[in-house]
Scaffold this motif. Sequence first.
Motif, PDB file in Angstrom:
ATOM      1  N   GLU A   1       1.511  10.151  -0.595  1.00 25.91           N
ATOM      2  CA  GLU A   1       0.622  10.423   0.548  1.00 25.91           C
ATOM      3  C   GLU A   1       0.081  10.919   0.165  1.00 25.91           C
ATOM      4  N   THR A   2      -1.109  10.865   0.663  1.00 27.67           N
ATOM      5  CA  THR A   2      -2.570  11.720   0.856  1.00 27.67           C
ATOM      6  C   THR A   2      -2.918  13.054   1.392  1.00 27.67           C
ATOM      7  N   PHE A   3      -2.790  11.957   3.113  1.00 25.72           N
ATOM      8  CA  PHE A   3      -2.366  12.483   4.541  1.00 25.72           C
ATOM      9  C   PHE A   3      -4.387  13.534   4.610  1.00 25.72           C
ATOM     10  N   GLY A   4      -5.200  12.167   4.451  1.00 24.36           N
ATOM     11  CA  GLY A   4      -6.945  13.108   4.100  1.00 24.36           C
ATOM     12  C   GLY A   4      -7.256  11.386   4.021  1.00 24.36           C
ATOM     13  N   PRO A   5      -8.886  11.557   4.561  1.00 26.90           N
ATOM     14  CA  PRO A   5      -9.407  10.004   4.428  1.00 26.90           C
ATOM     15  C   PRO A   5      -9.749   9.365   2.870  1.00 26.90           C
ATOM     16  N   VAL A   6      -8.809   9.530   2.411  1.00 27.14           N
ATOM     17  CA  VAL A   6      -8.354   8.122   1.619  1.00 27.14           C
ATOM     18  C   VAL A   6      -7.817   7.135   1.394  1.00 27.14           C
ATOM     19  N   VAL A   7      -8.313   5.720   0.768  1.00 26.67           N
ATOM     20  CA  VAL A   7      -7.438   4.440   0.927  1.00 26.67           C
ATOM     21  C   VAL A   7      -7.324   3.963  -0.339  1.00 26.67           C
ATOM     22  N   SER A   8      -6.427   3.306  -0.604  1.00 27.70           N
ATOM     23  CA  SER A   8      -6.805   2.519  -1.726  1.00 27.70           C
ATOM     24  C   SER A   8      -6.715   0.958  -1.530  1.00 27.70           C
ATOM     25  N   ILE A   9      -7.395  -0.248  -2.103  1.00 24.45           N
ATOM     26  CA  ILE A   9      -7.653  -1.567  -1.303  1.00 24.45           C
ATOM     27  C   ILE A   9      -7.367  -2.424  -2.402  1.00 24.45           C
ATOM     28  N   TYR A  10      -6.388  -3.201  -2.228  1.00 23.53           N
ATOM     29  CA  TYR A  10      -5.765  -4.215  -3.160  1.00 23.53           C
ATOM     30  C   TYR A  10      -6.060  -5.586  -2.901  1.00 23.53           C
ATOM     31  N   ARG A  11      -6.255  -6.598  -4.113  1.00 27.38           N
ATOM     32  CA  ARG A  11      -6.741  -8.111  -4.012  1.00 27.38           C
ATOM     33  C   ARG A  11      -5.066  -8.921  -3.594  1.00 27.38           C
ATOM     34  N   VAL A  12      -4.895 -10.040  -3.202  1.00 24.08           N
ATOM     35  CA  VAL A  12      -3.300 -10.804  -3.594  1.00 24.08           C
ATOM     36  C   VAL A  12      -3.812 -11.781  -2.926  1.00 24.08           C
ATOM     37  N   THR A  13      -3.326 -12.883  -3.386  1.00 23.90           N
ATOM     38  CA  THR A  13      -3.068 -14.134  -3.338  1.00 23.90           C
ATOM     39  C   THR A  13      -2.929 -15.226  -2.257  1.00 23.90           C
ATOM     40  N   SER A  14      -1.333 -13.657  -1.594  1.00 28.33           N
ATOM     41  CA  SER A  14      -1.029 -14.528  -1.062  1.00 28.33           C
ATOM     42  C   SER A  14      -0.323 -13.560   0.212  1.00 28.33           C
ATOM     43  N   ASP A  15       0.550 -14.444   1.030  1.00 25.92           N
ATOM     44  CA  ASP A  15       1.274 -13.725   2.694  1.00 25.92           C
ATOM     45  C   ASP A  15       2.452 -13.211   1.758  1.00 25.92           C
ATOM     46  N   GLU A  16       2.737 -13.974   0.764  1.00 30.08           N
ATOM     47  CA  GLU A  16       4.613 -13.041  -0.111  1.00 30.08           C
ATOM     48  C   GLU A  16       4.023 -12.078  -0.713  1.00 30.08           C
ATOM     49  N   GLU A  17       2.718 -12.141  -1.719  1.00 28.66           N
ATOM     50  CA  GLU A  17       2.568 -10.761  -2.158  1.00 28.66           C
ATOM     51  C   GLU A  17       2.380  -9.640  -1.109  1.00 28.66           C
ATOM     52  N   ALA A  18       1.445 -10.137  -0.304  1.00 31.07           N
ATOM     53  CA  ALA A  18       1.189  -8.845   0.310  1.00 31.07           C
ATOM     54  C   ALA A  18       2.223  -8.153   1.860  1.00 31.07           C
ATOM     55  N   VAL A  19       3.279  -8.989   1.408  1.00 29.51           N
ATOM     56  CA  VAL A  19       4.376  -8.198   1.972  1.00 29.51           C
ATOM     57  C   VAL A  19       5.324  -7.533   1.285  1.00 29.51           C
ATOM     58  N   ASP A  20       5.742  -8.506  -0.335  1.00 31.72           N
ATOM     59  CA  ASP A  20       5.963  -7.493  -1.326  1.00 31.72           C
ATOM     60  C   ASP A  20       5.291  -6.838  -1.696  1.00 31.72           C
ATOM     61  N   ARG A  21       4.596  -6.209  -1.775  1.00 32.39           N
ATOM     62  CA  ARG A  21       3.572  -5.190  -2.160  1.00 32.39           C
ATOM     63  C   ARG A  21       3.696  -4.196  -1.143  1.00 32.39           C
ATOM     64  N   ALA A  22       3.772  -4.455   0.926  1.00 31.20           N
ATOM     65  CA  ALA A  22       3.726  -3.382   1.527  1.00 31.20           C
ATOM     66  C   ALA A  22       4.957  -2.873   1.237  1.00 31.20           C
ATOM     67  N   ASN A  23       6.060  -3.888   1.135  1.00 27.92           N
ATOM     68  CA  ASN A  23       7.601  -2.840   1.320  1.00 27.92           C
ATOM     69  C   ASN A  23       8.031  -2.109  -0.128  1.00 27.92           C
ATOM     70  N   GLU A  24       6.794  -2.088  -1.298  1.00 26.68           N
ATOM     71  CA  GLU A  24       6.805  -1.003  -2.363  1.00 26.68           C
ATOM     72  C   GLU A  24       7.565   0.862  -1.885  1.00 26.68           C
ATOM     73  N   GLY A  25       7.733   1.381  -2.236  1.00 23.77           N
ATOM     74  CA  GLY A  25       7.754   2.682  -3.006  1.00 23.77           C
ATOM     75  C   GLY A  25       9.073   2.613  -1.472  1.00 23.77           C
ATOM     76  N   GLU A  26       9.401   4.195  -0.855  1.00 21.08           N
ATOM     77  CA  GLU A  26      10.338   4.711  -0.161  1.00 21.08           C
ATOM     78  C   GLU A  26       9.908   5.116   1.252  1.00 21.08           C
ATOM     79  N   TYR A  27       9.010   4.358   1.713  1.00 17.69           N
ATOM     80  CA  TYR A  27       8.530   5.000   2.983  1.00 17.69           C
ATOM     81  C   TYR A  27       8.916   3.479   4.065  1.00 17.69           C
ATOM     82  N   GLY A  28       8.412   3.718   5.313  1.00 20.36           N
ATOM     83  CA  GLY A  28       8.240   2.716   5.911  1.00 20.36           C
ATOM     84  C   GLY A  28       8.297   3.170   7.312  1.00 20.36           C
ATOM     85  N   LEU A  29       6.640   4.141   8.025  1.00 21.23           N
ATOM     86  CA  LEU A  29       6.641   3.860   8.943  1.00 21.23           C
ATOM     87  C   LEU A  29       6.092   3.478   9.674  1.00 21.23           C
ATOM     88  N   ASN A  30       4.751   2.745   9.489  1.00 19.16           N
ATOM     89  CA  ASN A  30       3.549   1.789  10.458  1.00 19.16           C
ATOM     90  C   ASN A  30       3.184   0.994   9.599  1.00 19.16           C
TER      91      ASN A  30
END
Length: 538
Positions: free
Chosen positions: A407-436
């Motif tokens: 977590e940066t907790f600042g005005p910084v975002v990383s943007i990624y290209r995905v090829t399917s909804d499945e990939e988007a959901v899988d990548r969103a669920n990566e890591g140990e967090y799960g707030l919003n």
Amino acid sequence: MSAPNPDHQPLVEGPRDPEHDPAATYALDPGYVARLTARVLATTGEAKEVLSPLDGAPLAHIPQSSDADVEEAFARARVAQEKWARTPVKDRERVLLRLHDLVLARQEEILDLIVLETGKARKHAFDEPLHIALTARYYGRTTAKHLRSERRPGVFPALTRIDVNHVPKGVVGIISPWNYPFTLGLCDGLAAIAAGNAVVAKPDSQTMLTALLGAELLEEAGLPRDLWMVVAGPGSKVGTSIIDRADYICFTGSTATGKIIGKQCAERLIGSSLELGGKNAMLVLADADIEKAAEGATRAVFSNTGQLCVSIERMYVADAIYDRFVERFVARTQAMTLGATLSWENDMGSLISQDQLDNAVAHVDDAVAQGATVLTGGKARPDLSPYFFEPTILEGVTPAMTCFGTETFGPVVSIYRVTSDEEAVDRANEGEYGLNASIYSRDTARARRLAARVKAGTVNINEAFAATFASLDAPMGGFRESGTGRRQGAEGLLRYTETQSVATQRLVRMSPMFGMSDEAYAKLMTSSLRALKAVGRA
């Protein structure tokens, strides 16, 4: 200036327009500051200086509390709570509804303090009195319903009556952060007092004045003063002292600190709710409205300069619209008005401290050194304020880079290209967090189906974070390392109660009667259980 004005407005010296003289500083009326800081229970004689991130100038000196002060705070709160618990719920609700009106009437004063202490844009500061007014009104209208005793089926129909009561826990310790000092300094405590508890609050040392104004408004709304005690000091000292005495703890802050607090609460066998960190994801699907998604992304990432637990730090964009979306998102970001003033014109304000600035700089520098591309931003702006950092969009971020999963907790975002909804959901669920999380799609039914698969406590569709946060009947909290417990809704109030079951038995007792043997009683009970199952009894 020497005395607060009769309307209780903070008298602020210094320019409010965006084109102010960089050499000018803001200053609060000393009498106004003295009135607020007098609410801190502190006898150490020590004080901590608070500087404004707008210009680095001193705002106040906050008295510091000792362990003995915390002990006294709890003693006074317990006496007040015993009486408050017997106060009719409707009377408690009336206090909250009066608070609603006070917050709306004095919002300019509240906004001044928030901006002066945090450096955030005034438009983002407005979210705080708005949220507290919503919270006060919600519990002012629903507490009686949430606390009403519930009838449940007894073991024997008509013969066993069960009433489930919701009993206040006692004195709740609330340890709140600096990023939303008015919202998080009050909203969790409002539910606690609505449920019949008292509160001992420890706001963050950087934003004490805003939290103290909240305590003052509560008293003006009719809350007994000792029911909401405020102490000040470092979390390692004063926070631990609160945990040692509280009947329940509510904490908002980092996951690392939350784990420590969770262990301390477990040792005392008291409950806690912990709203912790996040590395929140936005999914922009192929059918999304690009302009709406770009507008939402700007708010999702840069509201409160990214210092928001539910802000977006990762974006997964469908390949079919990636280039067009990135173009619009970058353009909207570059068009933002940046400034560290009390003005409404700013689209993004300052970070709160040197530590936050150093963290943002380190994350971006590390990413760039390892091959990431800065699409816009990426630099500190000391010409705007001591801790200002540009809104920054990164492309090409990899797992080797710190900002990928931390977590940066600042005005910084990383943007990624995905090829399917499945990939988007899988990548969103990566890591140990799960707030919003956030999903943009024209097909809202499909987006809701995807939302159910995202591991996050709140998911907003065609919105960044505000829809769930402002819907007070909806619970809010995290999955996994983003925390435990929920604020808002019935869950946000009932966490501060103990559940008590009261059984009233009629006519027959729960043991053999009329000379019946234990064996005969067992046979009768067996027959009764079979009969109750046959008629569909739960």
